[in-house]
Design a protein around this motif. Structure first.
Motif, PDB file in Angstrom:
ATOM      1  N   LEU A 578       0.774  -1.344  -0.106  1.00  0.00           N
ATOM      2  CA  LEU A 578      -0.278   0.220   0.085  1.00  0.00           C
ATOM      3  C   LEU A 578       1.142   1.322  -0.209  1.00  0.00           C
ATOM      4  CD1 LEU A 578      -2.791  -1.324   2.663  1.00  0.00           C
ATOM      5  CD2 LEU A 578      -2.675  -0.835  -0.306  1.00  0.00           C
ATOM      6  N   ARG A 614      -7.688  -0.409   6.922  1.00  0.00           N
ATOM      7  CA  ARG A 614      -7.132  -0.568   5.700  1.00  0.00           C
ATOM      8  C   ARG A 614      -8.051  -0.201   4.879  1.00  0.00           C
ATOM      9  NH1 ARG A 614      -2.170  -4.410   4.688  1.00  0.00           N
ATOM     10  NH2 ARG A 614      -0.899  -4.096   7.101  1.00  0.00           N
ATOM     11  N   ALA A 673       2.399   1.716   8.027  1.00  0.00           N
ATOM     12  CA  ALA A 673       2.056   2.876   6.619  1.00  0.00           C
ATOM     13  C   ALA A 673       1.425   2.332   5.914  1.00  0.00           C
ATOM     14  CB  ALA A 673       3.745   2.760   6.124  1.00  0.00           C
ATOM     15  N   ALA A 674       0.735   1.576   6.331  1.00  0.00           N
ATOM     16  CA  ALA A 674      -0.576   0.295   5.975  1.00  0.00           C
ATOM     17  C   ALA A 674      -1.289   1.744   5.023  1.00  0.00           C
ATOM     18  CB  ALA A 674      -0.615  -0.543   6.039  1.00  0.00           C
TER      19      ALA A 674
END
Lengths: 799, 194
Positions: A578, A614, A673-674
């Motif tokens: 991602l 997410r 960081a996704a």
């Protein structure tokens, strides 16, 4: 010369083909007829009223409708030709079988022959379409600029030695071999004294130099369809570009002195000097214009619409300036494009980049098509003097010379190369030496008075061109398949590749230094350093000048991915990697970091929660992106992607819901960081000034509405809207911003949010200075994503 | 042959080195001269400080890694043989070497080169490039110009891209795979012009 109008049509199996031809004929009819009629047409209708001095004044009825062809003759014909070329291109791709077997260039030449034949049949004068001036000044530059601008610098530079050898030594060898042997052959006509005897050495050598040059247009046209590996492509293509200097010098040298009849050693020496001047001068002129263009692009942040124009005009002027001094215009153009590209691309907006790319492709495509058609037309026309011996010997010698030259040179070159050229490679390089329209135009330029054999030359040149384009062009594809030559790999650079490549560069430079060996890497490293230290500062606007290569690449990747994501609907499953966010606004010399509160590291989220987040982010990615874009008054007017207001309201609602959902999640500062991020948010981050040091402006001023352009504030309490405050810098979703809101509500005094929220600086934060780069960056980024499918992603300039 | 008195006889185990590394005698000689140049106090051994004579290494972001790669773990000194063995990795690969199963992978094959590069990343020699190690490298290369978050993001993304077995680290195979498009032979070779 027997007209070649008798050429049979290519198989018209589909009705479209017939229809197309019908249209073509119609157009020709329209254009050809008025040509004859126009001469007798009285065009000055409007002058008749003022024509007082005429005794026999006849009052005519006021012309309601009149035909005035001469008025628009030239542009009309030009447009017709262009239209014809484009329709032909369309037509070929409607016939799939055909375009698979026969390369486009062959088909186009055939069409040209047809058209020429038709014009001749109609009894009209075939227009001198391949007029050298037209060719060199209008048709050739777009193709070369396209090639130069998108020249893959890294493979080019790595193989520069090889390319130069082929271009310079190879062309010289070809010219002298062909010219010399032709002369010899011409002299050995024992029994029947033919006109060949009159041919002297120098005209032969001149002919040799004209016909020996590999043509970039033809090479491009054919090689583009066969997709061979990068090395071979750049070798042949680079050779075709760089041999222009040699051709220019040889041509002028022999033309100059064939009148006199002798060439002395002094002249030869001057020729060598001239070559150096022509080549280096061309490159210098091009580089100069390139730097000018780069410098100009630094200031175009307010006038984005004319950015592409600078690229085109500066390049064209580079070409013309070089031609003015009889330097190599092609090399100037290549140098200009190659030099300006990295800097210009760092400065211009995404839309401009797309524009430049597509305009160049369009122009070069049309140019190429026209050139081939004109080649066909010019063949039909023109005084041909067919001489069996001369022509066949020429063709044979061209082939032989090419093969011998390539083999011989490769033998020498391989001693110096790390990756040797195999026999297969040599074969492809030799076979790919196609001749094209440049040779023809140069021949066309010859003066009839000095060269009585001009007609014969032209015939021979055309035969060679036809032979190489048709025979070699058609057979190279099956041969490539047969020999199993390595094909082009679909280059999609990953971030890993980039990191590791840079790492290896450093490693090799270090090893070279340890060995005391000043090799390739050492100089590249030096150049890079120089570039970073001085050049980039001058030529790139604002903070982009300090952006390290890796970051720029990473950024581009993220952008591309986000664009693809959005274009595909926004609701799809994101790829495993991602996009995380890389802050542009933080590219600056690191100031002493502000006293950090405890939580610096990314706390580990439970995996389940992460997934949840997410999902949420994914589903909102598109909307937040669009929403952010809409309200920037600094974007180009009438942004086509702008959403309506109502839409935004709905989205806002959703965001508020989202907030509530996340409210019960842990208090973490950042989502790992996704988080998927949108380009706009990233850009918005970009756009916020450099000194926004992770301070949500709202914290500073309570809930005041930020006057910042990209701050989308609909209502005073819109600070609950996450997007505005998303710090694209941090690997965070818009939703995490919501968290921030929550956070803030929880503890108002939090002032260092770990860069979660990058609020565009509000009033107190140097609006003057920050505003400028902000807007600049924002405008840069909020742009038409453009097609990404075959996006030729630029390699770093100095990798 | 330089003005100094070195000839092949002075070099310890010269023939063995030629055999082992594939360098020509002339190359070995040249490297020996370089070795002597670096070895200022003439002990026949190099120490990490000796590499300081190479000024450019100081500017190289991974200069210290490269230096430490010459020294086996735990060793403080470097003799000529080891020096040459390390540099052998960067010899252009022999294209016509016959594939002999029994022969160990030569240092200058693609595999050998990649292994060497991998070791530079993997300082703790556990066979994987962990996130921390990757971050270290990124920090070294990008230096002062980027923030911690950016580094984290890049590292994160790099690992996600390359990591197929989901162990949050890059193994040698994954490393090799991510570089499959790069011509390692070409990229990691130095032409030792003698």
């Amino acid at each position: 010369m027997p007209s070649r109008a008798g050429f049979h049509n290519p198989a018209k199996s589909l009705p479209e083909r017939g229809l197309l031809l019908l249209m073509v004929l119609l157009f020709l009819e329209v254009s050809v007829r008025p040509l004859g009629v126009a001469c007798s047409q009285d065009t000055n209708h409007h002058h008749q009223d003022q024509h007082s001095g005429n005794a026999t004044f006849v009052k005519k009825a006021f012309p309601v409708l009149s035909l005035d062809y001469n008025h628009i003759k030239a542009p009309f014909e030009v447009s017709l030709w262009v239209l014809l070329a484009s329709l032909m291109k369309l037509g070929f791709h409607l016939v799939p079988r055909l375009s698979g077997i026969v390369p486009e260039s062959c088909l186009l030449i055939t069409v040209g022959l047809l058209v020429g034949g038709l014009i001749k049949l109609a009894g009209e004068e075939v227009p001198p379409v391949l007029d050298s001036r037209l060719f060199f000044l209008c048709l050739l530059p777009p193709i070369i600029l396209d090639a130069g601008y998108f020249l893959p610098i890294r493979p080019f530079m790595e193989n520069l030695g090889t390319i130069l050898m082929f271009a310079v030594v190879g062309t010289l060898w070809n010219a002298f071999f062909i010219g010399g042997l032709l002369y010899a052959v011409c002299q050995i006509q024992p029994a029947n004294p033919s006109i060949l005897h009159q041919l002297e050495l120098l005209p032969c050598l001149l002919f040799g130099s004209i016909v020996s040059a590999v043509d970039p247009v033809a090479v491009l046209a054919v090689f583009e369809e066969i997709h061979i590996n990068e090395l071979l492509h750049i070798l042949v293509f680079g050779e075709s570009l760089l041999n222009d200097a040699v051709t220019v010098v040889l041509y002028h040298l022999f033309e100059e002195y064939s009148g006199v009849g002798t060439v002395t050693v002094m002249d030869g020496f001057l020729g060598i000097i001239s070559f150096l001047v022509v080549a280096c001068g061309g490159v210098l002129v091009g580089a100069l214009y390139g730097i000018l263009a780069a410098f100009t692009s630094r200031f175009t942040s307010h006038t984005r619409v004319i950015e592409p124009l600078f690229v085109f005009v500066y390049s064209y002027m580079a070409y013309l300036s070089a031609e003015m001094f009889h330097l190599s215009g092609i090399m100037a153009l290549i140098a200009c494009g190659a030099v300006m590209r990295p800097y210009v691309e760092a400065n211009i907006s995404h839309k401009s980049h797309t524009t430049i790319k597509y305009f160049l492709k369009m122009w070069s495509s049309v140019s190429e098509t026209l050139i081939f058609i004109f080649l066909g037309v010019a063949t039909v026309d023109g005084k041909h003097a067919w001489n069996w011996t001369f022509v066949t010997v020429t063709v044979v010698l061209c082939l032989v010379a090419r093969v011998m030259g390539v083999v011989g040179l490769t033998f020498v070159i391989n001693k110096f190369r790390i990756v040797k050229l195999t026999t297969k490679d040599q074969f492809i390089v030799a076979y790919g030496g196609l001749r094209g329209a440049i040779a023809f135009s140069l021949g066309f330029l010859l003066d009839e008075r000095h060269f009585p054999m001009r007609g014969m030359f032209l015939t021979a040149i055309i035969t060679v061109i036809f032979f190489t384009v048709f025979v070699q062009g058609m057979t190279i594809k099956p041969l490539v398949e047969l020999l199993a030559v390595k094909k082009k790999q679909e280059a999609k650079r990953s971030i890993n590749e980039e990191i590791h490549t840079q790492f290896l560069d450093h490693l090799l430079t270090g090893i070279e230094d340890i060995c005391g060996h000043y090799g390739h890497h050492h100089w590249k490293d030096k150049l890079n350093r120089f570039n970073k230290k001085y050049v980039k500062k001058c030529l790139i606007a604002g903070e982009r000048s300090k952006e390290p290569q890796l970051i720029a690449f990473y950024h581009k990747m993220e952008m591309k991915q986000a664009i693809e994501l959005v274009e595909s609907g926004g609701g799809i499953k994101l790829p495993s990697a991602l996009p995380s966010t890389v802050s542009m606004q933080n590219i600056q010399p690191k100031k002493p970091p502000p006293p950090k509160p405890v939580e610096r590291a990314l706390p580990q989220l439970p995996k389940g929660r992460e997934e949840e987040i997410r999902k949420i982010l994914r589903s909102n990615l598109q909307r937040t992106r669009q929403r952010l874009r809409s309200y920037n008054r600094h974007t180009l007017v009438a942004d086509p992607y702008e959403d309506g207001l109502g839409d935004l309201l709905i989205k806002k609602q959703k965001m508020i819901e989202l907030e509530k959902k996340i409210k019960d999640m842990n208090n973490y500062l950042t989502v790992p960081a996704a988080a998927s991020d949108s380009p706009t948010m990233r850009r918005a981050r970009l756009a916020s000034g450099s000194d926004t040091d992770f301070k949500p402006a709202q914290q500073q001023k309570g809930n005041t509405i930020c006057p910042d352009p990209q701050a989308y504030n609909m209502k005073p309490q819109s600070d609950s809207v996450p997007t505005i405050q998303v710090d694209l810098a941090s690997p965070q979703s818009p939703d995490s911003v919501n968290l921030m809101d929550e956070f803030r509500k929880a503890k108002q005094q939090e002032d260092d949010e770990q860069g979660l929220m990058m609020k565009p600086p509000s009033g107190p934060n140097k609006p003057g200075e920050a505003g400028e780069p902000r807007e600049q960056k924002l405008i840069r980024c909020l742009s038409d994503p453009g097609p990404s499918a075959d996006e030729e992603e630029d390699e770093p300039f100095l990798p | 042959m330089g003005s100094n008195s070195s000839s092949m006889n002075n070099i310890p185990n010269a023939e063995q080195l030629v055999q082992e590394t594939g360098f020509s005698a002339a190359h070995i000689l040249r490297l020996y001269e370089r070795f002597q140049f670096l070895d200022k106090d003439d002990t026949g051994q190099l120490r990490p400080e000796d590499f300081g004579a190479v000024r450019e290494l100081a500017m190289n972001p991974i200069g210290d890694r490269i230096i430490s790669a010459f020294f086996s773990p735990g060793q403080e000194t470097l003799d000529f043989a080891s020096f040459v063995r390390v540099l052998a990795h960067f010899r252009p690969a022999d294209s016509n070497r016959t594939r002999d199963g029994a022969q160990p992978e030569p240092a200058n094959s693609s595999m050998g080169k990649l292994k060497f590069a991998f070791q530079l990343y993997d300082q703790d020699r556990d066979g994987k490039i962990s996130r921390a190690e990757l971050l270290q490298v990124l920090r070294a290369m990008l230096g002062m110009q980027v923030t911690e978050e950016q580094l984290q993001s890049i590292a994160e993304r790099a690992i996600q891209e390359a990591d197929f077995d989901q162990d949050d680290a890059i193994s040698f195979d994954e490393f090799r795979k991510s570089l499959e498009k790069v011509n390692i032979d070409h990229k990691m070779s130095i032409r030792f012009l003698s």
